[in-house]
Design an enzyme around this catalytic site. Structure first.
Site: not given
Length: 284
Positions: A101, A136, A168, A201, A223
């Site tokens: 698995r 992410k 950021k 950013e 961005d």
């Protein structure tokens, strides 16, 4: 960049995943399969895409039982079709079942990520832009997901919070603005035994102008700029800093961003919006 594929780091990832799955024992196999039974299983392809996770599967089989013998027929990064056999594993039947698995979970998701990544890399072909992954990722599964992006042709961005300073929007706001954030970052970075690369950013042209006036960074992330605004910003930057575009970029808009002259394009969807490829491990 942090070497997340170092053998000891990969081993620690596998050990944690096995502990999660096996606990105090694979009681189904222990109760139904004789301890001295040996067998062979084949990893079968039931889908189309880019194969990823073969090298990781070898490490999993070795960690479960070093006596297992694995013959690989198709390697990472190869386009696969239904009906193909990726590998064949022979040895203790209980050990094969114990590894099954985890091998499939890793390879199916990794292959899905690599397939989607390759499709976006192909869209950028002929431009200077390189595709970047992001943070992410699925908690405790980042190693496999970053590895899959790399197999698919993307460039790994920072692995985590520890191997780069990436300022950021929230950092800027909490610090009190672009200048305050950069000044604090420069001071902190100078105190480290080995200074880190700094990326910042910017959300608009005013923030970009502030960064250009201050300097001292290695990369500027633009961005949520449209392709037209991004092209103008890159002309203004004029090669003084490495550039990165981010913010909702997908397969429909990717080519337009790639043609702006930007160096990198980061796409979070590489790891958080992907369909796994269908693979199975069957006794021969």
């Amino acid at each position: 960049m942090f070497n997340y594929l170092a053998p000891d780091y990969v081993q620690a990832f596998i050990q944690a995943a096995l502990a999660e799955d096996i606990g105090n024992g694979d009681h189904t196999s222990l109760s139904t399969v004789p301890a001295d039974a040996n067998g062979t299983a084949q990893l079968l392809v039931k889908d189309r895409g880019i194969l990823a996770g073969v090298e990781l599967s070898l490490a999993i089989f070795k960690e479960v039982d070093a006596s297992l013998q694995v013959q690989v027929f198709i390697h990472d990064g190869t386009w696969i079709e239904p009906g193909q056999i990726v590998l064949e594993v022979t040895g203790s039947s209980q050990s094969i079942l114990k590894a099954e698995r985890l091998v499939l979970n890793c390879m199916q998701r990794m292959s899905g990520i690599a397939t989607y990544t390759r499709s976006l890399v192909n869209i950028l072909e002929g431009t200077r832009a390189k595709l970047l992954d992001t943070r992410k990722t699925t908690p405790n599964f980042r190693l496999a997901e970053k590895w899959a992006c790399k197999i698919g042709g993307a460039v790994n961005h920072r692995y985590g919070l520890f191997d780069m300073i990436l300022i950021k929007d929230n950092h800027v706001d909490f610090a009190g603005g672009i200048q305050a954030a950069l000044e604090k970052a420069f001071t902190y970075n100078a105190s480290l035994p080995t200074p880190l690369s700094i990326e910042i950013e910017v959300r608009n042209e005013d923030e970009l102008d502030q960064v250009l006036a201050i300097g001292g960074v290695q990369r500027i992330m633009l961005d949520n700029f449209s392709p037209e605004r991004l092209r103008a910003a890159i002309r203004k930057i004029d090669g003084r800093f490495v550039t990165e575009a981010s913010g909702g970029i997908n397969e429909k808009t990717l080519r337009a961003y790639g043609e702006t002259g930007v160096d990198y394009i980061s796409v979070g969807a590489l790891t958080h919006q992907v369909k796994s490829l269908d693979l199975s491990l069957k006794a021969k």
